[in-house]
Design a protein around this motif. Structure first.
Motif, PDB file in Angstrom:
ATOM      1  N   ALA A  11      -9.303  -0.191   0.388  1.00 35.40           N
ATOM      2  CA  ALA A  11     -10.372   0.157  -0.554  1.00 35.40           C
ATOM      3  C   ALA A  11     -11.371   1.176  -0.032  1.00 35.40           C
ATOM      4  O   ALA A  11     -12.255   1.576  -0.763  1.00 35.40           O
ATOM      5  N   GLY A  12     -11.248   1.604   1.194  1.00 36.17           N
ATOM      6  CA  GLY A  12     -12.233   2.522   1.755  1.00 36.17           C
ATOM      7  C   GLY A  12     -11.875   3.975   1.537  1.00 36.17           C
ATOM      8  O   GLY A  12     -11.009   4.323   0.734  1.00 36.17           O
ATOM      9  N   GLU A  13     -12.554   4.835   2.298  1.00 35.74           N
ATOM     10  CA  GLU A  13     -12.317   6.270   2.215  1.00 35.74           C
ATOM     11  C   GLU A  13     -10.880   6.617   2.591  1.00 35.74           C
ATOM     12  O   GLU A  13     -10.369   7.662   2.217  1.00 35.74           O
ATOM     13  N   ARG A  14     -10.238   5.738   3.345  1.00 35.46           N
ATOM     14  CA  ARG A  14      -8.892   6.019   3.841  1.00 35.46           C
ATOM     15  C   ARG A  14      -7.795   5.532   2.897  1.00 35.46           C
ATOM     16  O   ARG A  14      -6.619   5.695   3.196  1.00 35.46           O
ATOM     17  N   SER A  15      -8.146   4.956   1.771  1.00 35.41           N
ATOM     18  CA  SER A  15      -7.117   4.402   0.882  1.00 35.41           C
ATOM     19  C   SER A  15      -6.193   5.506   0.373  1.00 35.41           C
ATOM     20  O   SER A  15      -6.590   6.659   0.242  1.00 35.41           O
ATOM     21  N   GLY A  16      -4.950   5.125   0.116  1.00 35.13           N
ATOM     22  CA  GLY A  16      -3.979   6.062  -0.427  1.00 35.13           C
ATOM     23  C   GLY A  16      -3.200   6.849   0.610  1.00 35.13           C
ATOM     24  O   GLY A  16      -2.394   7.705   0.258  1.00 35.13           O
ATOM     25  N   ARG A  17      -3.409   6.563   1.901  1.00 31.05           N
ATOM     26  CA  ARG A  17      -2.722   7.343   2.931  1.00 31.05           C
ATOM     27  C   ARG A  17      -1.825   6.489   3.832  1.00 31.05           C
ATOM     28  O   ARG A  17      -1.453   6.917   4.908  1.00 31.05           O
ATOM     29  N   VAL A  18      -1.500   5.282   3.407  1.00 29.16           N
ATOM     30  CA  VAL A  18      -0.529   4.490   4.153  1.00 29.16           C
ATOM     31  C   VAL A  18       0.851   4.931   3.690  1.00 29.16           C
ATOM     32  O   VAL A  18       1.119   5.012   2.491  1.00 29.16           O
ATOM     33  N   ARG A  19       1.708   5.267   4.655  1.00 30.64           N
ATOM     34  CA  ARG A  19       3.033   5.782   4.345  1.00 30.64           C
ATOM     35  C   ARG A  19       4.103   4.976   5.080  1.00 30.64           C
ATOM     36  O   ARG A  19       3.852   4.404   6.126  1.00 30.64           O
ATOM     37  N   GLU A  20       5.294   5.001   4.513  1.00 28.32           N
ATOM     38  CA  GLU A  20       6.475   4.480   5.194  1.00 28.32           C
ATOM     39  C   GLU A  20       7.293   5.694   5.614  1.00 28.32           C
ATOM     40  O   GLU A  20       7.396   6.672   4.872  1.00 28.32           O
ATOM     41  N   CYS A  21       7.868   5.636   6.801  1.00 28.18           N
ATOM     42  CA  CYS A  21       8.681   6.740   7.300  1.00 28.18           C
ATOM     43  C   CYS A  21       9.715   7.134   6.255  1.00 28.18           C
ATOM     44  O   CYS A  21      10.325   6.279   5.612  1.00 28.18           O
ATOM     45  N   LEU A  25       0.832  -1.209   0.000  1.00 28.65           N
ATOM     46  CA  LEU A  25       0.000   0.000   0.000  1.00 28.65           C
ATOM     47  C   LEU A  25       0.861   1.252   0.000  1.00 28.65           C
ATOM     48  O   LEU A  25       0.601   2.199  -0.738  1.00 28.65           O
ATOM     49  N   ALA A  26       1.879   1.271   0.857  1.00 31.12           N
ATOM     50  CA  ALA A  26       2.738   2.447   0.972  1.00 31.12           C
ATOM     51  C   ALA A  26       3.478   2.746  -0.327  1.00 31.12           C
ATOM     52  O   ALA A  26       3.782   3.902  -0.622  1.00 31.12           O
ATOM     53  N   HIS A  27       3.742   1.705  -1.117  1.00 36.79           N
ATOM     54  CA  HIS A  27       4.499   1.882  -2.361  1.00 36.79           C
ATOM     55  C   HIS A  27       3.607   1.856  -3.603  1.00 36.79           C
ATOM     56  O   HIS A  27       4.117   1.830  -4.724  1.00 36.79           O
ATOM     57  N   GLY A  28       2.286   1.873  -3.393  1.00 34.82           N
ATOM     58  CA  GLY A  28       1.350   1.916  -4.515  1.00 34.82           C
ATOM     59  C   GLY A  28       1.272   0.635  -5.316  1.00 34.82           C
ATOM     60  O   GLY A  28       0.940   0.662  -6.504  1.00 34.82           O
ATOM     61  N   GLU A  29       1.563  -0.496  -4.675  1.00 38.91           N
ATOM     62  CA  GLU A  29       1.535  -1.785  -5.364  1.00 38.91           C
ATOM     63  C   GLU A  29       0.267  -2.553  -5.004  1.00 38.91           C
ATOM     64  O   GLU A  29      -0.365  -2.292  -3.983  1.00 38.91           O
ATOM     65  N   ALA A  30      -0.104  -3.505  -5.828  1.00 41.10           N
ATOM     66  CA  ALA A  30      -1.314  -4.305  -5.604  1.00 41.10           C
ATOM     67  C   ALA A  30      -1.052  -5.391  -4.558  1.00 41.10           C
ATOM     68  O   ALA A  30       0.077  -5.846  -4.390  1.00 41.10           O
ATOM     69  N   GLN A  31      -2.097  -5.801  -3.873  1.00 40.40           N
ATOM     70  CA  GLN A  31      -2.020  -6.881  -2.898  1.00 40.40           C
ATOM     71  C   GLN A  31      -2.212  -8.212  -3.617  1.00 40.40           C
ATOM     72  O   GLN A  31      -2.922  -8.285  -4.617  1.00 40.40           O
ATOM     73  N   SER A  32      -1.631  -9.264  -3.061  1.00 38.52           N
ATOM     74  CA  SER A  32      -1.784 -10.573  -3.687  1.00 38.52           C
ATOM     75  C   SER A  32      -3.208 -11.084  -3.471  1.00 38.52           C
ATOM     76  O   SER A  32      -3.876 -10.717  -2.495  1.00 38.52           O
ATOM     77  N   SER A  33      -3.649 -11.943  -4.374  1.00 41.28           N
ATOM     78  CA  SER A  33      -4.993 -12.528  -4.264  1.00 41.28           C
ATOM     79  C   SER A  33      -5.129 -13.334  -2.980  1.00 41.28           C
ATOM     80  O   SER A  33      -6.178 -13.308  -2.329  1.00 41.28           O
ATOM     81  N   ASP A  34      -4.080 -14.052  -2.590  1.00 38.87           N
ATOM     82  CA  ASP A  34      -4.120 -14.852  -1.367  1.00 38.87           C
ATOM     83  C   ASP A  34      -4.328 -13.977  -0.139  1.00 38.87           C
ATOM     84  O   ASP A  34      -5.091 -14.323   0.767  1.00 38.87           O
ATOM     85  N   ASP A  35      -3.646 -12.837  -0.087  1.00 40.60           N
ATOM     86  CA  ASP A  35      -3.806 -11.937   1.053  1.00 40.60           C
ATOM     87  C   ASP A  35      -5.186 -11.307   1.079  1.00 40.60           C
ATOM     88  O   ASP A  35      -5.774 -11.127   2.151  1.00 40.60           O
ATOM     89  N   VAL A  36      -5.729 -10.986  -0.073  1.00 44.32           N
ATOM     90  CA  VAL A  36      -7.090 -10.430  -0.131  1.00 44.32           C
ATOM     91  C   VAL A  36      -8.103 -11.457   0.374  1.00 44.32           C
ATOM     92  O   VAL A  36      -9.000 -11.130   1.150  1.00 44.32           O
ATOM     93  N   VAL A  37      -7.959 -12.716  -0.024  1.00 45.62           N
ATOM     94  CA  VAL A  37      -8.850 -13.779   0.449  1.00 45.62           C
ATOM     95  C   VAL A  37      -8.739 -13.916   1.965  1.00 45.62           C
ATOM     96  O   VAL A  37      -9.740 -14.024   2.664  1.00 45.62           O
TER      97      VAL A  37
END
Length: 199
Positions: free
Chosen positions: A147-157, A90-102
């Motif tokens: 995927a919610g209203e908060r998406s796009g705001r996960v950051r790495e220091c 999330l912090a790097h703008g990459e997609a999550q794996s299908s296994d993790d989503v499940v």
């Protein structure tokens, strides 16, 4: 200390406060796979139950009766392992794996149930709060980050030697540091020294 804000200790023994801004990111502070095993605090169900009493869930209402069974501890650790893949992605703008989503989707079946305490008419969690409910709360929080209203705001220091992840709750959306007490302050000192050396 405010629930959800944790007191961390760096390699030099200095203490600093860190607010990850999210329950699912807060869970990452309990240890994890590989190099994070040395930070493990959830050795027993009771260890993790005690940790949850100071979590972001306690911002809503105190957690006084937390009961985690061994199988629930294992499930929470499995979810935490997935979060170690999901959150950096999330912090790097990459997609999550299908296994993790499940795994996230399957974990959302139950969550702590808010009630009015009969004696005080204040908000409380219906006792007992189980490991399965905590698993659901963490998974729902993570789904909200993806995927919610908060998406796009996960950051790495932004510090080159710090990998703490946080949800940016700042109004401007430009939080850069895990903690101003630690990495933010070090960056200010470096910038000050760089300015004074050029004068």
């Amino acid at each position: 200390m405010t629930p959800g804000t944790r007191l961390l200790v760096n390699a030099q023994g200095e203490r600093y406060r860190f607010d990850p801004g999210s329950l699912s990111l807060e869970l990452l502070l309990t240890g994890g796979p590989g190099p994070y095993e040395r930070y493990e605090i959830a050795h027993t169900p009771a260890d993790l139950a005690e940790w949850f009493t100071g979590s972001r869930l306690a911002l809503t209402a105190p957690l006084t009766d937390v009961q985690i069974r061994p199988a629930e501890l294992a499930a929470l650790k499995e979810l935490r392992g997935a979060l170690y893949r999901v959150a950096p992605a999330l912090a790097h703008g990459e997609a999550q794996s299908s296994d993790d989503v499940v795994l996230l989707n399957d974990a959302t079946a139950a969550t702590p149930r808010p009630i009015l305490a009969p004696e005080t008419r204040r908000l409380a969690w219906a006792p007992p709060v189980t490991g399965k409910q905590l698993l659901g709360a963490v998974a729902r929080d993570a789904i909200g980050l993806i995927a919610g209203e908060r998406s796009g705001r996960v950051r790495e220091c932004s510090a080159s030697d710090c990998y703490l992840l946080f949800f940016d709750t700042s109004r401007s959306g430009n939080r850069r540091w895990c903690s101003m007490e630690r990495c933010g302050n070090r960056a200010k000192i470096r910038a000050y020294r760089a300015r004074t050396e050029t004068v």
